[in-house]
Design a protein around this motif. Structure first.
Motif, mmCIF file in Angstrom:
data_model
loop_
_atom_site.group_PDB
_atom_site.id
_atom_site.type_symbol
_atom_site.label_atom_id
_atom_site.label_comp_id
_atom_site.label_asym_id
_atom_site.label_seq_id
_atom_site.Cartn_x
_atom_site.Cartn_y
_atom_site.Cartn_z
ATOM 1 N N GLY A 96 0.733 -1.302 -0.004
ATOM 2 C CA GLY A 96 0.061 -0.061 0.006
ATOM 3 C C GLY A 96 0.941 1.297 -0.001
ATOM 4 O O GLY A 96 0.472 2.108 -0.647
ATOM 5 N N GLU A 97 1.886 1.179 0.717
ATOM 6 C CA GLU A 97 2.813 2.696 0.745
ATOM 7 C C GLU A 97 3.586 2.634 -0.593
ATOM 8 O O GLU A 97 3.628 3.761 -0.964
ATOM 9 C CB GLU A 97 3.795 2.223 1.864
ATOM 10 N N VAL A 98 3.857 1.434 -1.248
ATOM 11 C CA VAL A 98 4.635 1.724 -2.537
ATOM 12 C C VAL A 98 3.517 2.403 -3.576
ATOM 13 O O VAL A 98 3.935 3.329 -4.139
ATOM 14 C CB VAL A 98 5.006 0.233 -2.975
ATOM 15 N N LEU A 99 2.236 1.915 -3.355
ATOM 16 C CA LEU A 99 1.207 2.665 -4.347
ATOM 17 C C LEU A 99 1.135 3.950 -4.279
ATOM 18 O O LEU A 99 0.980 5.034 -4.870
ATOM 19 C CB LEU A 99 0.061 1.878 -4.198
ATOM 20 N N ASP A 100 1.173 4.461 -3.040
ATOM 21 C CA ASP A 100 0.783 5.768 -2.201
ATOM 22 C C ASP A 100 2.262 6.653 -2.883
ATOM 23 O O ASP A 100 1.983 7.842 -3.404
ATOM 24 C CB ASP A 100 0.934 5.887 -0.741
ATOM 25 N N LEU A 101 3.572 6.224 -2.719
ATOM 26 C CA LEU A 101 4.533 6.745 -3.121
ATOM 27 C C LEU A 101 4.487 6.913 -4.644
ATOM 28 O O LEU A 101 4.735 8.028 -5.069
ATOM 29 C CB LEU A 101 5.792 5.953 -2.808
ATOM 30 N N ALA A 102 4.247 5.844 -5.439
ATOM 31 C CA ALA A 102 4.096 5.843 -6.921
ATOM 32 C C ALA A 102 3.111 7.013 -7.165
ATOM 33 O O ALA A 102 3.423 7.661 -8.392
ATOM 34 C CB ALA A 102 3.644 4.491 -7.495
ATOM 35 N N ALA A 103 2.037 7.268 -6.816
ATOM 36 C CA ALA A 103 1.105 8.249 -7.126
ATOM 37 C C ALA A 103 1.614 9.522 -7.331
ATOM 38 O O ALA A 103 1.196 10.607 -7.896
ATOM 39 C CB ALA A 103 0.015 8.190 -6.267
ATOM 40 N N GLN A 104 2.830 9.906 -6.238
ATOM 41 C CA GLN A 104 3.151 11.355 -6.310
ATOM 42 C C GLN A 104 4.594 11.399 -7.023
ATOM 43 O O GLN A 104 5.320 12.481 -7.058
ATOM 44 C CB GLN A 104 3.586 11.472 -4.927
ATOM 45 N N MET A 105 5.214 10.345 -8.011
ATOM 46 C CA MET A 105 6.317 10.336 -8.481
ATOM 47 C C MET A 105 6.105 10.674 -9.795
ATOM 48 O O MET A 105 5.076 10.377 -10.668
ATOM 49 C CB MET A 105 6.993 8.905 -8.246
ATOM 50 N N ARG A 165 12.241 13.552 -0.751
ATOM 51 C CA ARG A 165 11.681 14.718 0.132
ATOM 52 C C ARG A 165 11.138 15.910 -0.613
ATOM 53 O O ARG A 165 10.178 16.457 -0.150
ATOM 54 C CB ARG A 165 12.897 15.125 1.249
ATOM 55 N N GLU A 166 11.806 16.298 -1.386
ATOM 56 C CA GLU A 166 11.291 17.457 -2.433
ATOM 57 C C GLU A 166 10.373 17.209 -3.348
ATOM 58 O O GLU A 166 9.727 18.020 -3.627
ATOM 59 C CB GLU A 166 12.646 18.104 -3.112
ATOM 60 N N ALA A 167 10.141 15.844 -3.768
ATOM 61 C CA ALA A 167 9.266 15.492 -4.952
ATOM 62 C C ALA A 167 7.999 15.212 -4.259
ATOM 63 O O ALA A 167 6.959 15.115 -5.201
ATOM 64 C CB ALA A 167 9.832 14.323 -5.782
ATOM 65 N N ILE A 168 7.965 14.482 -3.019
ATOM 66 C CA ILE A 168 6.439 14.261 -2.524
ATOM 67 C C ILE A 168 6.116 15.021 -1.196
ATOM 68 O O ILE A 168 6.997 15.668 -0.924
ATOM 69 C CB ILE A 168 6.467 12.700 -2.338
ATOM 70 N N THR A 169 4.880 14.974 -0.926
ATOM 71 C CA THR A 169 4.550 15.614 0.174
ATOM 72 C C THR A 169 5.346 15.290 1.519
ATOM 73 O O THR A 169 5.800 14.074 1.413
ATOM 74 C CB THR A 169 2.894 15.530 0.547
ATOM 75 N N GLY A 170 5.414 16.106 2.294
ATOM 76 C CA GLY A 170 5.947 15.630 3.816
ATOM 77 C C GLY A 170 5.380 14.641 4.353
ATOM 78 O O GLY A 170 6.055 13.799 5.124
ATOM 79 N N GLY A 171 4.162 14.451 4.344
ATOM 80 C CA GLY A 171 3.345 13.321 4.962
ATOM 81 C C GLY A 171 3.589 12.162 4.357
ATOM 82 O O GLY A 171 3.797 11.116 4.953
ATOM 83 N N GLU A 172 3.738 12.265 3.008
ATOM 84 C CA GLU A 172 4.126 10.834 2.259
ATOM 85 C C GLU A 172 5.463 10.380 2.820
ATOM 86 O O GLU A 172 5.843 9.312 2.793
ATOM 87 C CB GLU A 172 3.883 10.868 0.716
ATOM 88 N N PHE A 173 6.346 11.361 2.767
ATOM 89 C CA PHE A 173 7.692 10.960 2.886
ATOM 90 C C PHE A 173 7.816 10.534 4.535
ATOM 91 O O PHE A 173 8.589 9.377 4.580
ATOM 92 C CB PHE A 173 8.829 12.477 2.799
ATOM 93 N N GLN A 174 7.228 11.090 5.405
ATOM 94 C CA GLN A 174 7.181 10.433 6.828
ATOM 95 C C GLN A 174 6.672 9.029 6.779
ATOM 96 O O GLN A 174 7.054 8.286 7.403
ATOM 97 C CB GLN A 174 6.338 11.413 7.605
ATOM 98 N N ASP A 175 5.631 8.816 5.895
ATOM 99 C CA ASP A 175 5.207 7.541 5.877
ATOM 100 C C ASP A 175 6.151 6.489 5.431
ATOM 101 O O ASP A 175 6.203 5.386 5.866
ATOM 102 C CB ASP A 175 3.752 7.397 4.950
ATOM 103 N N VAL A 176 6.755 6.881 4.456
ATOM 104 C CA VAL A 176 8.055 5.950 3.914
ATOM 105 C C VAL A 176 9.031 5.676 4.950
ATOM 106 O O VAL A 176 9.208 4.737 5.421
ATOM 107 C CB VAL A 176 8.680 6.612 2.693
#
Length: 134
Positions: free
Chosen positions: A39-48, A100-111
């Motif tokens: 699930g986290e991989v999918l969330d990250l991919a959505a912002q890349m 960290r620059e490319a995705i939201t801060g919350g998503e980075f923290q989730d990773v």
């Protein structure tokens, strides 16, 4: 963030060519896919950037993350990118800073929360306030 911008920042941070930075980025994201839950991989991919989204595909048969530490992470990146472990370690740091620059801060923290403590020296540079402004 566009793909070329992402890779360019990794190249600048590592002092390598665009081609090497692209390989380090590819290898780091592929290894991160192994280390995160599906699930986290999918969330990250959505912002890349689109060209990087294809690297972030979880195994549909497995939601759980493969548990391994920072040394194994670097070793896998080294093999995937075809570079020595010192270059791989620097590449991983650069990719985390650029993430960290490319995705939201919350998503980075989730990773980051899914990574064990021994990742600290590779992730902390990305957590520094100045890293988000570069």
């Amino acid at each position: 963030m566009h793909y070329l911008t992402f890779v360019g920042r990794v190249a600048r941070r590592t002092g390598t060519s665009q081609e090497c930075a692209a390989e380090l980025t590819r290898a780091t994201l592929a290894t991160l896919t192994d280390r995160l839950t599906g699930g986290e991989v999918l969330d990250l991919a959505a912002q890349m950037p689109k060209p990087l989204q294809g690297l972030l595909k979880p195994d549909p048969r497995q939601e759980a993350a493969d548990r391994f530490g920072a040394a194994e992470f670097v070793a896998r990146v080294s093999v995937r990118a075809g570079v020595d472990e010192d270059t791989a370690r620097g590449g991983v740091r650069a990719v985390f800073c650029t993430l960290r620059e490319a995705i939201t801060g919350g998503e980075f923290q989730d990773v980051v929360v899914q990574l064990p403590r021994d990742f600290r020296d590779m992730v902390e540079p990305a957590l520094a306030p100045a890293a988000a402004r570069r």
